[in-house]
Structure formats: C-alpha cells, structure tokens
Design an enzyme around this catalytic site. Structure first.
Site, short mmCIF file in Angstrom:
data_model
loop_
_atom_site.label_atom_id
_atom_site.label_comp_id
_atom_site.label_asym_id
_atom_site.label_seq_id
_atom_site.Cartn_x
_atom_site.Cartn_y
_atom_site.Cartn_z
N GLU A 52 -3.84 -26.91 -21.54
CA GLU A 52 -3.22 -28.19 -21.87
C GLU A 52 -3.66 -28.72 -23.24
O GLU A 52 -4.83 -28.58 -23.62
CB GLU A 52 -3.53 -29.28 -20.83
CG GLU A 52 -2.69 -29.20 -19.56
CD GLU A 52 -3.42 -28.44 -18.46
OE1 GLU A 52 -4.59 -28.06 -18.68
OE2 GLU A 52 -2.82 -28.24 -17.38
N THR A 53 -2.71 -29.33 -23.93
CA THR A 53 -2.96 -30.07 -25.17
C THR A 53 -2.41 -31.48 -24.94
O THR A 53 -1.32 -31.63 -24.38
CB THR A 53 -2.22 -29.41 -26.35
OG1 THR A 53 -2.73 -28.09 -26.52
CG2 THR A 53 -2.39 -30.20 -27.65
#
Lengths: 294, 294
Positions: A52-53
């Site tokens: 995830e970003t």
C-alpha cells in the site's frame, strides 16, 4: 513543473526497523486534492511496489484530522489496517504533533477513530462481519493449506474478505507450506482475498495469544508480512468461537517466515450497549524520511 | 544506536517519474563496510520490496570510484543492470559530481566501466555469452508464451540466464499473455531465470528498434518493468542472428503493459581487436531523496 512534497516510508507493527510491514506515505496536506489525478496517484502506488501507498490530504470537514487515500499497486481501497496506523504516525510527525491522544481519519470507509497511547497507535475497525462457509469450501482450503483445521473456518468481512482458520498451535502455523496455485484457485472461485491462518501459543494462559499468517496469492501477495485487517478478522472470529463476555485483548505475532517480527494487539471491546467493537493496535517507526518528486 | 544515512530511490530507463524501474540506493560511503552485516543488508532489501536494493561503499582500491553491493529481496547478486545505472546516478548526486564522464564501479562481477554523456548513463556488460537450446526446450517455451517464435531462441548468459525469443512484431510482443504457471515450471526445470520476448517495431529502417518484455515468474517477478540484463541478452542474441559487422545501437521500449514507459539503448560495439562488447544506456532520475534510519 516538478512538484516536490514530503515523503515517509513507515514500518508498522514493529519498534525495530525492517521487522514490520512498510507503507509509503505522501504528504499532500499543503496541496489541493484536485491538483492530482486518480491516474497519477495510481502510478505512484504502482511504482513503489509496496502493498500500500497512501496520500494525506486536508480533510473535507474539520471534524476529521486528515483525509487518507489508500492505493495498492493496482487499485484504490476504501480502508486498510497497517496503512492506517503508518499514515497516522506520519501525519503526527509531518505536523510535529507530539501530544495528540486521539485522531479521526477520513477515508473511503468513513471516519476511523484512532488513539495514541505510549507510542501505540490503535484504530477502530469500520467493519467486522462474520459469515459461515460450506463444508465443501472448507475442504478446498484444507487441501490448499495442507492441514486440518481445529474448528470450522469462517468468512470475515473486514474490508478485505478473509477466511480465518485455526490450526493446533503456533508451531503448526509457522510450519505451514500452502500450495499457492491451489490457494489462488480456491480464493478466486469464492471471491475471497485470502486466508488468515492462526495457531495459539503454547504458554498462553487463555485463548489470547496467537501466531498468525496471511496468504493472498490471488492479489499477487503469497504472504503478507504483518496484516491489520487480518487481525480484525481473527479477533472477530475468536469472539464468535469463544463468546468472550468481557473485553479481551489478543496478542498476535506475525512475519517469522518472511524474516519479519511483527507485533499486533487486537482488542475485542464490549461496549456496554450490547455492541462489540474491534480495535487493532501497533507501534510504527519512520524508516525513510525525505521528499518525493512528482 | 540508530544509524541514519542518505537514501535515494532512483527511477531508471526514464526521464519521467514513475515510468521506469526503481532501485533503492543506500549511501554507506562514509561508514566502513565491516560495520554492517550481510544479514542487515539482506533485511533492508527484503523490506523495500523492490527488485533490487543497492549499497554504495568506499572502493577497495582507488582505481574504482565506489563499490556497489546489489541485493534482491532474497539474495546478493554479483551484478544487475538497472541497479548499476541507478546507483551511478545516485553516487554522482551524493558526491555532488556534475562533471564526470566516466566512472568505474567495483562489484561482485568485477570492474564495470560506466560513461555519462548528456545525462545518459551507460555500462559495459561484464558478460554476454550465447548458447543454443534444444527443440524440446523451445517447444516448451512456445507453449508457455502461447506464440510461435520467428527464429530459434537461445540461452544468454548475462549474469541472469535469460532465454531470448523473437516474435513477429512489437504489437504481438505487447499483446502476449504468458501462462505464468507453465513458464515458471519451464524455467525452473531448465535453471533459467526467465524469458526475454521482443518484437521489431514496424517503422524501424533496419533491425534496430524493438518492443521488449521480461518474464521471470520463477523468482516471483511475473514481469519486470524495464530490464538492463535483458537488454544485454537481446543485443547479444541479435548479433548472433544478424552478424552485424559495424557497431550498432538497438533502441528498446519496455514496460507498456505495466503502465511504465522505459527506454533503453543497447549498443553492440565492434572493438577493432576482433572482440565485440555490449553496452546498455539509459536515463535515470531521483524520485525519493532523504535519509534511512537503520
């Protein structure tokens, strides 16, 4: 024009660098959300190669502290566990806030209340619904994992759709070697994201200490190092199984097979009004700190 | 004690952020190599989740500019292409060197000469050996890729052991949808890392412009966005196929199916002494710039 904004890569569910689950956090608090497109955010998340970003924006209303948008390399997600803890940590550092004890995150799943206590960051799960599964589906998962489960597994809706299954003990969990091709087929057929496998630790006085692993080959994550939503799923499953009448905290270790050493506390809170809520807590440390050029 | 050192994440084979292949570069130029262990370096590379993480150290001899150690999430590698270009870029920025036109990198594969010209960084491949493969093995790869090859594929020793195969044209290459399970089996059986698939661009005047893709499911990389060693392999393969008598530059595009837009120049240099050398060049830009806390 190149836009340069603050960036942090935070390690979540650990106090030691490189032992937890990383999230990349990009600080867009000082720019307007309309200045960046969905495609630009997706391209960044595709490039970091992390599970995830996240992107911190100004909230839409001052009852929230910040708005968080969460992307996997392939799509935007309404909510995710370890990115929420890591992004809250980054927000507090970006804003030099060393005294906050409660934060409200605005995200796709709504308002997420967070508390901060002695460095431990905890969020309240927006959803934790339990659903039984058929014996055929259970048999398919037993074959893919290569182990017999010690109670009927269930489907937990926690944002991601996790199957939760228990094995005899922590060691059995750590030693499991799933057939990932079979597991991807099984999850794909049933529209599940993957399976949370857990085994109780031997010296745990009550049913409150587990080794956990999270397998999701169908989204290209054979094994997730340390999993927030999976911890919500395990706590909700244990509540159904054991029907705890008091509020209970479950301590979870995860990541050993991936050379990580994650520590999670999943709490089952009996609210007094008859409702039960689920909370996940962990430490987080900033490992990479700097700027990103867009 | 926490050690904080400079860090960059560089995008390679592109001039536009997020369109190339990233490498994480950690600046250990001011610490002694003996201060960090193999396990510590491996843990960092395991955590960044990038295909490669590199560590810049002081060289062992002043005929080199720096020593580079290159790690995948699972092991240390003697050499890798895009990490060499990205790390050279980072070295020049870390040392505020804006005028260098040649650099010598010390690494597991020995001395790697690099040149810098108008922002384009080029390395000389340490190894590029050609070997034929049997018709059985070729048939296995055709089945896994789902296409007929237009010339006999070969095995290229470039550090990684790449199979190189040509298809009709760039479009056929871009549209290929390999069966990754079958391809992983095929590469595993033959101890190859994966396959480089390339198709000539329609308007190329001679055989010097290709669309390329790199598949290596056996090391958990279904498709590599933009591949340096694969470009060496393709150039060496084309030299065998077409027996270019003059020095020739091949332009390669890669990454389209992964929302990247990589540009590589692979040069076949006839050295005059009867030897032929292979060189790979690309642009690189620093996207994340800051510090890492160990």
């Amino acid at each position: 024009m190149t836009l340069i904004v603050p960036f942090k890569q935070v390690d979540v569910f650990t106090e030691k660098p490189f032992k937890g689950n990383p999230v990349a956090v990009i600080n867009f608090l000082s720019i307007d959300e309309s200045e960046v497109t969905q495609n630009e955010l997706q391209a960044i998340a595709n490039w970091t190669n992390l599970s995830e970003t996240t992107f911190l924006f100004k909230p839409s209303d001052n009852k929230y502290d910040y708005k968080l948008r969460i992307f996997s390399p392939r799509n935007e997600m309404p909510f995710a566990g370890h990115p929420t803890i890591g992004s809250c940590k980054a927000f507090l550092e970006f804003t030099k806030n060393t005294t906050a004890t409660s934060i409200v995150q605005e995200c796709g799943a709504g308002a997420i209340p967070l508390t901060i206590k002695e460095g431990l960051i905890s969020f309240k799960a927006p959803i934790a619904d339990y659903e039984g599964i058929s014996s055929d589906v259970i048999a398919g998962y037993e074959q893919a994992i290569g182990l017999k489960f010690v109670a009927a597994p269930a489907l937990l809706h926690t944002g991601p759709e996790w199957i939760v299954a228990l094995v005899d003990d922590a060691e059995t969990c750590l030693n499991a070697n799933p057939n990932f091709t079979m597991l991807a087929d099984q999850t794909n057929q049933n529209k599940h994201v993957g399976i949370i496998l857990a085994g109780p630790k031997k010296n745990a006085s009550i049913r409150n200490s587990y080794e956990m692993r999270a397998f999701a080959p169908v989204i290209n994550v054979n094994e997730d190092p340390v999993c927030g939503s999976g911890s919500v799923a395990l706590a909700r499953y244990l509540q159904e199984l054991y029907n705890f009448e008091e509020s209970t905290s479950i301590t979870i270790s995860q990541g050993g097979r991936l050379q990580r050493d994650g520590h999670i506390v999943a709490s089952i809170i009996q609210e007094g009004d008859g409702n039960t809520s689920y909370h996940v807590a962990g430490h987080a440390i900033t490992v990479i700190d700097g700027n990103i050029a867009l």
